[in-house]
Design a protein around this motif. Structure first.
Motif, PDB file in Angstrom:
ATOM      1  N   ILE A 266       0.836  -1.203   0.000  1.00 15.47           N
ATOM      2  CA  ILE A 266       0.000   0.000   0.000  1.00 15.47           C
ATOM      3  C   ILE A 266       0.873   1.256   0.000  1.00 15.47           C
ATOM      4  O   ILE A 266       0.572   2.248  -0.672  1.00 15.47           O
ATOM      5  CB  ILE A 266      -0.961  -0.018   1.209  1.00 15.47           C
ATOM      6  CG1 ILE A 266      -2.014  -1.115   1.000  1.00 15.47           C
ATOM      7  CG2 ILE A 266      -1.630   1.350   1.385  1.00 15.47           C
ATOM      8  CD1 ILE A 266      -2.984  -1.276   2.145  1.00 15.47           C
ATOM      9  N   GLU A 267       1.973   1.210   0.723  1.00 20.91           N
ATOM     10  CA  GLU A 267       2.906   2.347   0.753  1.00 20.91           C
ATOM     11  C   GLU A 267       3.471   2.625  -0.635  1.00 20.91           C
ATOM     12  O   GLU A 267       3.533   3.777  -1.084  1.00 20.91           O
ATOM     13  CB  GLU A 267       4.038   2.036   1.739  1.00 20.91           C
ATOM     14  CG  GLU A 267       5.068   3.153   1.878  1.00 20.91           C
ATOM     15  CD  GLU A 267       6.255   2.738   2.733  1.00 20.91           C
ATOM     16  OE1 GLU A 267       7.382   3.176   2.418  1.00 20.91           O
ATOM     17  OE2 GLU A 267       6.064   1.971   3.709  1.00 20.91           O
ATOM     18  N   LEU A 269       2.185   1.688  -3.544  1.00 22.37           N
ATOM     19  CA  LEU A 269       1.076   2.122  -4.406  1.00 22.37           C
ATOM     20  C   LEU A 269       0.834   3.622  -4.260  1.00 22.37           C
ATOM     21  O   LEU A 269       0.756   4.351  -5.266  1.00 22.37           O
ATOM     22  CB  LEU A 269      -0.184   1.337  -4.039  1.00 22.37           C
ATOM     23  CG  LEU A 269      -1.499   1.808  -4.678  1.00 22.37           C
ATOM     24  CD1 LEU A 269      -1.431   1.699  -6.188  1.00 22.37           C
ATOM     25  CD2 LEU A 269      -2.675   1.020  -4.121  1.00 22.37           C
ATOM     26  N   ASN A 270       0.725   4.103  -3.027  1.00 24.18           N
ATOM     27  CA  ASN A 270       0.467   5.531  -2.810  1.00 24.18           C
ATOM     28  C   ASN A 270       1.638   6.397  -3.237  1.00 24.18           C
ATOM     29  O   ASN A 270       1.462   7.521  -3.716  1.00 24.18           O
ATOM     30  CB  ASN A 270       0.106   5.778  -1.345  1.00 24.18           C
ATOM     31  CG  ASN A 270      -1.324   5.371  -1.037  1.00 24.18           C
ATOM     32  OD1 ASN A 270      -2.255   6.045  -1.452  1.00 24.18           O
ATOM     33  ND2 ASN A 270      -1.510   4.270  -0.323  1.00 24.18           N
ATOM     34  N   GLN A 352      -6.792   5.492  -6.288  1.00 25.23           N
ATOM     35  CA  GLN A 352      -6.109   4.262  -5.883  1.00 25.23           C
ATOM     36  C   GLN A 352      -6.924   3.419  -4.902  1.00 25.23           C
ATOM     37  O   GLN A 352      -6.512   2.307  -4.537  1.00 25.23           O
ATOM     38  CB  GLN A 352      -4.724   4.554  -5.285  1.00 25.23           C
ATOM     39  CG  GLN A 352      -4.728   5.272  -3.941  1.00 25.23           C
ATOM     40  CD  GLN A 352      -4.629   6.779  -4.111  1.00 25.23           C
ATOM     41  OE1 GLN A 352      -5.203   7.342  -5.040  1.00 25.23           O
ATOM     42  NE2 GLN A 352      -3.902   7.425  -3.198  1.00 25.23           N
ATOM     43  N   LEU A 353      -8.092   3.935  -4.470  1.00 21.31           N
ATOM     44  CA  LEU A 353      -8.886   3.233  -3.454  1.00 21.31           C
ATOM     45  C   LEU A 353      -9.246   1.788  -3.849  1.00 21.31           C
ATOM     46  O   LEU A 353      -9.080   0.873  -3.026  1.00 21.31           O
ATOM     47  CB  LEU A 353     -10.149   4.034  -3.124  1.00 21.31           C
ATOM     48  CG  LEU A 353     -11.101   3.421  -2.089  1.00 21.31           C
ATOM     49  CD1 LEU A 353     -10.379   3.182  -0.764  1.00 21.31           C
ATOM     50  CD2 LEU A 353     -12.320   4.318  -1.880  1.00 21.31           C
ATOM     51  N   GLU A 356      -6.205  -0.310  -3.247  1.00 24.56           N
ATOM     52  CA  GLU A 356      -5.951  -0.487  -1.810  1.00 24.56           C
ATOM     53  C   GLU A 356      -6.888  -1.546  -1.217  1.00 24.56           C
ATOM     54  O   GLU A 356      -6.464  -2.403  -0.434  1.00 24.56           O
ATOM     55  CB  GLU A 356      -6.154   0.846  -1.080  1.00 24.56           C
ATOM     56  CG  GLU A 356      -5.094   1.890  -1.417  1.00 24.56           C
ATOM     57  CD  GLU A 356      -5.424   3.253  -0.832  1.00 24.56           C
ATOM     58  OE1 GLU A 356      -4.494   4.037  -0.604  1.00 24.56           O
ATOM     59  OE2 GLU A 356      -6.623   3.556  -0.617  1.00 24.56           O
TER      60      GLU A 356
END
Length: 373
Positions: A266-267, A269-270, A352-353, A356
């Motif tokens: 997730i890190e 990706l963001n 990006q939700l 995630e």
């Protein structure tokens, strides 16, 4: 006048056609044996060589000195056709000339003997876009054409072609080109132009082109125009010019997911979204890696030739090393979740939700599985 790379390096003989050897050999033999049909259907994806093949066939049947079914490219007929000045070679774009009036003009033209060549050749591109009325008007002349006429229908969507036209044609199916086929042609061009390059840079151009040689040549030309004198074409240069997500970032994201390091995934990706990459591009690239991983898990002997238009040879080696200890079912589930997430990105309030949530769903499922154990 500056000549584009695509025009300068357009195939001029059947033997020049890369990745379409079966089509090329069959057509060459029909010309050699004098068994040329009155109508052909060339079906296949864009940029696969349909129109180029049609022009080569038009030259071969009209050449004064053909050799083993190949046009000589030296006689006056070949030169006229090559220059685009031959009035007996009529190219029609059915996307913009699809109505019955245009077809009536074509039929009238077909009745008259060639002005210059042995055969009058009609190349009808995107022929699936002809109207039903236009196709019905064509049927009779395609079924019983004058002896001096050859029709070549080219289409990217043969399913939309009317069966009565298809049944009157010899059909040839063109395939998307492999990465190695495209790289082979790009290397030939760059060597001729004396431009230094890294091979993996050409593989990335081939991946961007998605099996279309024409697209690859247009992309290569764009990159060449950006070069300083003596500058080499590198992977970084290709990525900077053509855009897209840096494969190094996708590899890192892939690695964290297959190794079940979900917070880190997730890190990353963001971080990618913050860098300006779109969530959709990230998802498509990751899905591509997961797909290849699944294929390699089923058959580890697969090579670049067996995995069309998706990854480079370096990518394959990376994916192989990362999935050694990964369960096939796990890869399947992860791929399925990201495929579900992809269409949701367009409508998400935070782009990006959906990705995630896909990562968290994997985390949740893995937690359930470990709890059962």
């Amino acid at each position: 006048m500056v000549i584009s790379i695509y025009t300068k390096y357009r195939p001029q003989k059947f033997s020049d056609l890369i990745g379409q050897e079966i089509v090329a050999n069959t057509l060459r033999n029909t010309v050699k044996m004098g068994l040329v049909s009155h109508a052909y259907l060339f079906a296949g994806p864009r940029g696969s060589g349909k129109t180029s093949t049609a022009r080569i066939l038009a030259k071969a049947v009209n050449c004064e000195n053909p050799k083993d079914g190949e046009p000589c490219n030296k006689c006056k007929f070949c030169e006229e056709i090559k220059s685009g000045k031959a009035i007996d070679i009529i190219e029609i774009d059915a996307a913009s000339n699809r109505g019955i009036e245009e077809i009536r003009e074509l039929k009238e033209n077909a009745r008259y003997a060639p002005s210059f060549l042995k055969y009058k050749v009609f190349i009808i591109d995107e022929s699936h876009q002809l109207t039903k009325e236009a196709v019905n008007a064509l049927l009779k002349i395609v079924e019983e054409p004058p002896s001096h006429v050859i029709f070549i229908f080219a289409t990217t969507d043969p399913q939309k072609m009317i069966e009565t036209i298809i049944s009157r044609c010899q059909r040839f199916d063109f395939k998307k080109l492999s990465i190695s086929d495209i790289v082979k042609k790009l290397e030939y061009i760059l060597k001729n132009e004396n431009i230094p390059y890294e091979k993996d840079a050409l593989e990335y151009i081939a991946v961007f082109a998605q099996g279309a040689m024409r697209d690859a040549e247009v992309l290569l030309e764009q990159i060449i125009y950006s070069l300083h004198e003596g500058e080499k074409i590198t992977k970084d240069l290709v990525l900077n010019i053509l855009g897209g997500v840096d494969p190094l970032f996708i590899k890192e994201l892939f690695r964290t997911i297959v190794n079940k390091k979900f917070p880190k995934a997730i890190e990353i990706l963001n971080s990618l979204v913050t860098k300006g990459y779109s969530a959709e591009d990230i998802a498509k690239n990751l899905i591509n890696f997961l797909r290849v991983g699944l294929m390699l898990k089923v058959d580890g002997s697969l090579s670049l030739e067996d995995i069309p238009i998706s990854v480079t040879s370096d990518d394959i080696e990376f994916i192989k090393s990362e999935i050694k200890n990964v369960n096939l079912r796990y890869l399947y589930n992860v791929l399925d979740l990201f495929l579900e997430a992809l269409p949701k990105i367009k409508y998400a309030p935070v782009q990006q939700l959906p990705l995630e949530l896909a990562i968290l769903s994997i985390f949740d499922k893995e937690g359930e599985n470990s709890g059962k154990q």
